[in-house]
Design a protein around this motif. Structure first.
Motif, PDB file in Angstrom:
ATOM      1  N   LEU A  37     -22.543  28.393  46.292  1.00 17.72           N
ATOM      2  CA  LEU A  37     -22.837  28.008  47.666  1.00 17.72           C
ATOM      3  C   LEU A  37     -22.101  28.905  48.650  1.00 17.72           C
ATOM      4  CD1 LEU A  37     -24.257  26.075  49.587  1.00 17.72           C
ATOM      5  CD2 LEU A  37     -22.277  24.567  49.415  1.00 17.72           C
ATOM      6  N   SER A  38     -20.849  29.218  48.370  1.00 24.01           N
ATOM      7  CA  SER A  38     -20.102  30.105  49.273  1.00 24.01           C
ATOM      8  C   SER A  38     -20.685  31.516  49.236  1.00 24.01           C
ATOM      9  CB  SER A  38     -18.617  30.120  48.921  1.00 24.01           C
ATOM     10  OG  SER A  38     -18.388  30.752  47.685  1.00 24.01           O
ATOM     11  N   GLY A  39     -21.176  31.946  48.089  1.00 23.32           N
ATOM     12  CA  GLY A  39     -21.842  33.242  47.999  1.00 23.32           C
ATOM     13  C   GLY A  39     -23.123  33.268  48.812  1.00 23.32           C
ATOM     14  N   LEU A  40     -23.862  32.174  48.792  1.00 21.27           N
ATOM     15  CA  LEU A  40     -25.088  32.075  49.572  1.00 21.27           C
ATOM     16  C   LEU A  40     -24.781  32.119  51.067  1.00 21.27           C
ATOM     17  CD1 LEU A  40     -28.162  31.572  49.695  1.00 21.27           C
ATOM     18  CD2 LEU A  40     -27.641  29.126  49.671  1.00 21.27           C
ATOM     19  N   VAL A  41     -23.752  31.404  51.491  1.00 20.44           N
ATOM     20  CA  VAL A  41     -23.348  31.410  52.902  1.00 20.44           C
ATOM     21  C   VAL A  41     -22.917  32.808  53.312  1.00 20.44           C
ATOM     22  CG1 VAL A  41     -21.618  30.542  54.527  1.00 20.44           C
ATOM     23  CG2 VAL A  41     -22.762  28.962  52.964  1.00 20.44           C
ATOM     24  N   ASP A  42     -22.135  33.482  52.474  1.00 20.93           N
ATOM     25  CA  ASP A  42     -21.678  34.848  52.741  1.00 20.93           C
ATOM     26  C   ASP A  42     -22.878  35.788  52.895  1.00 20.93           C
ATOM     27  OD1 ASP A  42     -19.762  36.967  52.986  1.00 20.93           O
ATOM     28  OD2 ASP A  42     -20.052  37.450  50.870  1.00 20.93           O
ATOM     29  N   SER A 139     -28.244  60.964  68.293  1.00 17.88           N
ATOM     30  CA  SER A 139     -27.257  62.004  68.047  1.00 17.88           C
ATOM     31  C   SER A 139     -25.863  61.399  68.163  1.00 17.88           C
ATOM     32  CB  SER A 139     -27.417  63.122  69.071  1.00 17.88           C
ATOM     33  OG  SER A 139     -26.469  64.127  68.850  1.00 17.88           O
ATOM     34  N   PRO A 140     -25.040  61.552  67.162  1.00 17.81           N
ATOM     35  CA  PRO A 140     -25.300  62.079  65.829  1.00 17.81           C
ATOM     36  C   PRO A 140     -25.958  61.012  64.950  1.00 17.81           C
ATOM     37  CG  PRO A 140     -23.035  61.351  65.945  1.00 17.81           C
ATOM     38  CD  PRO A 140     -23.634  61.136  67.322  1.00 17.81           C
ATOM     39  N   ALA A 141     -26.426  61.422  63.796  1.00 15.08           N
ATOM     40  CA  ALA A 141     -26.909  60.455  62.809  1.00 15.08           C
ATOM     41  C   ALA A 141     -25.715  59.607  62.380  1.00 15.08           C
ATOM     42  CB  ALA A 141     -27.506  61.179  61.613  1.00 15.08           C
ATOM     43  N   ALA A 142     -25.967  58.375  62.005  1.00 13.97           N
ATOM     44  CA  ALA A 142     -24.851  57.475  61.705  1.00 13.97           C
ATOM     45  C   ALA A 142     -25.128  56.627  60.475  1.00 13.97           C
ATOM     46  CB  ALA A 142     -24.588  56.565  62.899  1.00 13.97           C
ATOM     47  N   THR A 143     -24.035  56.209  59.852  1.00  8.83           N
ATOM     48  CA  THR A 143     -24.096  55.242  58.758  1.00  8.83           C
ATOM     49  C   THR A 143     -23.213  54.072  59.153  1.00  8.83           C
ATOM     50  OG1 THR A 143     -24.434  56.981  57.126  1.00  8.83           O
ATOM     51  CG2 THR A 143     -23.679  54.849  56.308  1.00  8.83           C
ATOM     52  N   LEU A 144     -23.805  52.889  59.186  1.00  9.45           N
ATOM     53  CA  LEU A 144     -23.114  51.669  59.608  1.00  9.45           C
ATOM     54  C   LEU A 144     -23.148  50.687  58.450  1.00  9.45           C
ATOM     55  CD1 LEU A 144     -25.113  51.454  62.921  1.00  9.45           C
ATOM     56  CD2 LEU A 144     -22.888  52.532  62.609  1.00  9.45           C
ATOM     57  N   ARG A 145     -22.055  50.001  58.222  1.00 11.79           N
ATOM     58  CA  ARG A 145     -22.001  49.064  57.103  1.00 11.79           C
ATOM     59  C   ARG A 145     -21.446  47.724  57.573  1.00 11.79           C
ATOM     60  NH1 ARG A 145     -20.119  50.525  51.100  1.00 11.79           N
ATOM     61  NH2 ARG A 145     -21.920  51.852  51.404  1.00 11.79           N
ATOM     62  N   ILE A 146     -22.162  46.673  57.218  1.00 10.33           N
ATOM     63  CA  ILE A 146     -21.742  45.294  57.473  1.00 10.33           C
ATOM     64  C   ILE A 146     -21.249  44.757  56.133  1.00 10.33           C
ATOM     65  CG2 ILE A 146     -22.453  43.025  58.287  1.00 10.33           C
ATOM     66  CD1 ILE A 146     -22.792  45.298  60.351  1.00 10.33           C
ATOM     67  N   THR A 147     -19.995  44.290  56.092  1.00 17.51           N
ATOM     68  CA  THR A 147     -19.389  43.863  54.827  1.00 17.51           C
ATOM     69  C   THR A 147     -18.853  42.444  54.946  1.00 17.51           C
ATOM     70  OG1 THR A 147     -18.720  46.142  54.471  1.00 17.51           O
ATOM     71  CG2 THR A 147     -17.698  44.493  53.069  1.00 17.51           C
ATOM     72  N   GLY A 151     -17.323  41.176  49.213  1.00 13.88           N
ATOM     73  CA  GLY A 151     -17.736  42.517  48.834  1.00 13.88           C
ATOM     74  C   GLY A 151     -19.209  42.821  49.002  1.00 13.88           C
ATOM     75  N   ARG A 152     -19.991  41.838  49.379  1.00 19.02           N
ATOM     76  CA  ARG A 152     -21.406  42.094  49.623  1.00 19.02           C
ATOM     77  C   ARG A 152     -21.540  42.897  50.913  1.00 19.02           C
ATOM     78  NH1 ARG A 152     -21.057  36.875  47.624  1.00 19.02           N
ATOM     79  NH2 ARG A 152     -22.456  36.409  45.896  1.00 19.02           N
ATOM     80  N   SER A 153     -22.557  43.769  50.983  1.00 13.86           N
ATOM     81  CA  SER A 153     -22.714  44.556  52.205  1.00 13.86           C
ATOM     82  C   SER A 153     -24.152  45.009  52.404  1.00 13.86           C
ATOM     83  CB  SER A 153     -21.782  45.771  52.180  1.00 13.86           C
ATOM     84  OG  SER A 153     -22.122  46.635  51.136  1.00 13.86           O
ATOM     85  N   VAL A 154     -24.451  45.333  53.665  1.00 14.65           N
ATOM     86  CA  VAL A 154     -25.718  45.924  54.057  1.00 14.65           C
ATOM     87  C   VAL A 154     -25.385  47.192  54.815  1.00 14.65           C
ATOM     88  CG1 VAL A 154     -27.769  45.684  55.516  1.00 14.65           C
ATOM     89  CG2 VAL A 154     -26.983  43.751  54.152  1.00 14.65           C
ATOM     90  N   GLN A 155     -26.097  48.254  54.498  1.00  8.44           N
ATOM     91  CA  GLN A 155     -25.853  49.548  55.136  1.00  8.44           C
ATOM     92  C   GLN A 155     -27.070  49.962  55.952  1.00  8.44           C
ATOM     93  OE1 GLN A 155     -23.956  52.612  52.730  1.00  8.44           O
ATOM     94  NE2 GLN A 155     -25.605  53.988  53.322  1.00  8.44           N
ATOM     95  N   HIS A 156     -26.833  50.375  57.197  1.00  8.09           N
ATOM     96  CA  HIS A 156     -27.887  50.929  58.047  1.00  8.09           C
ATOM     97  C   HIS A 156     -27.624  52.417  58.198  1.00  8.09           C
ATOM     98  CE1 HIS A 156     -29.332  46.997  59.049  1.00  8.09           C
ATOM     99  NE2 HIS A 156     -28.285  46.678  59.779  1.00  8.09           N
ATOM    100  N   THR A 157     -28.645  53.211  57.979  1.00  8.68           N
ATOM    101  CA  THR A 157     -28.560  54.648  58.213  1.00  8.68           C
ATOM    102  C   THR A 157     -29.506  54.971  59.353  1.00  8.68           C
ATOM    103  OG1 THR A 157     -28.099  55.026  55.877  1.00  8.68           O
ATOM    104  CG2 THR A 157     -28.811  56.930  57.171  1.00  8.68           C
ATOM    105  N   VAL A 158     -28.946  55.530  60.430  1.00 11.57           N
ATOM    106  CA  VAL A 158     -29.747  55.935  61.579  1.00 11.57           C
ATOM    107  C   VAL A 158     -29.922  57.443  61.468  1.00 11.57           C
ATOM    108  CG1 VAL A 158     -29.960  55.923  64.085  1.00 11.57           C
ATOM    109  CG2 VAL A 158     -28.687  54.085  62.937  1.00 11.57           C
ATOM    110  N   ASN A 159     -31.152  57.883  61.250  1.00 15.04           N
ATOM    111  CA  ASN A 159     -31.375  59.323  61.092  1.00 15.04           C
ATOM    112  C   ASN A 159     -31.524  59.992  62.460  1.00 15.04           C
ATOM    113  OD1 ASN A 159     -34.074  58.958  61.904  1.00 15.04           O
ATOM    114  ND2 ASN A 159     -34.860  59.066  59.810  1.00 15.04           N
ATOM    115  N   ILE A 160     -31.622  61.291  62.469  1.00 12.58           N
ATOM    116  CA  ILE A 160     -31.683  62.067  63.704  1.00 12.58           C
ATOM    117  C   ILE A 160     -32.922  61.715  64.531  1.00 12.58           C
ATOM    118  CG2 ILE A 160     -32.873  64.116  62.847  1.00 12.58           C
ATOM    119  CD1 ILE A 160     -29.741  64.195  64.996  1.00 12.58           C
TER     120      ILE A 160
END
Length: 179
Positions: A37-42, A139-147, A151-160
């Motif tokens: 349940l805590s994993g689901l909430v996370d 500009s610039p391209a970026a990599t953003l991570r929600i953690t 330890g679970r995470s989602v990564q967004h990559t914004v290209n040029i």
């Protein structure tokens, strides 16, 4: 002479032993369910913040084109916040509490602060990125991570080109492709 026979009526209810057994089994099942349940909430918290960030990046891009003016997204990782604003990178700052503060002719369009109680972290490889008003490029391209705390995470990559691609390292958050 007639004899009276006593027929014992069936008992209704539970014995103390039966109730204790039910409570014990319920406790064991509940204890086993708490970690999942805590994993689901996370996972839901990470997914919610990641969706909001992806939406905000698209908002900044569309605002740049609509206003015919560069629109920035500036990150402050130590305060777990970001601000969407006009002007240069150093003109607007977000804080852990309250709205962003801007100097000069810069204007804050939206400020997002991640609540400490949700224990969600924001990591960025850039301090600020700007969306071009003519083409919507970034500009610039970026990599953003929600953690999250587990330890679970989602990564967004914004290209040029200004497009946002989302994924989850090791498929730790369902609904996102694997990075």
């Amino acid at each position: 002479m007639k004899t009276k026979s006593f027929v014992k009526a069936p008992a209704h209810g539970f014995t103390l032993v039966e109730l204790v057994a039910v409570v014990a089994v319920t406790g064991i099942v509940a204890t086993a369910a708490v970690p999942s349940l805590s994993g689901l909430v996370d996972t839901q918290r990470i997914s919610g913040v990641a969706s909001e960030l992806a939406s905000d990046l698209q908002y900044a891009r569309s605002e740049a084109v609509q206003r015919n003016q560069g629109v920035r997204v500036s990150f402050r990782v130590d305060a777990a916040c970001y601000v969407i604003h006009t002007g240069s990178a150093d003109q607007c700052q977000c804080a852990a509490s309250g709205p962003a503060t801007c100097e000069g002719d810069a204007q804050a369009l939206k400020t997002v602060t991640l609540d400490d109680t949700r224990r969600i972290g924001l990591h960025s490889n850039v301090a600020s990125m700007v969306f071009d008003p003519v083409h919507g490029t970034a500009s610039p391209a970026a990599t953003l991570r929600i953690t999250g705390p587990q330890g679970r995470s989602v990564q967004h990559t914004v290209n040029i080109m200004g497009r946002v691609r989302s994924c989850s390292p090791l498929s730790s958050v369902s609904g996102y492709r694997t990075c």
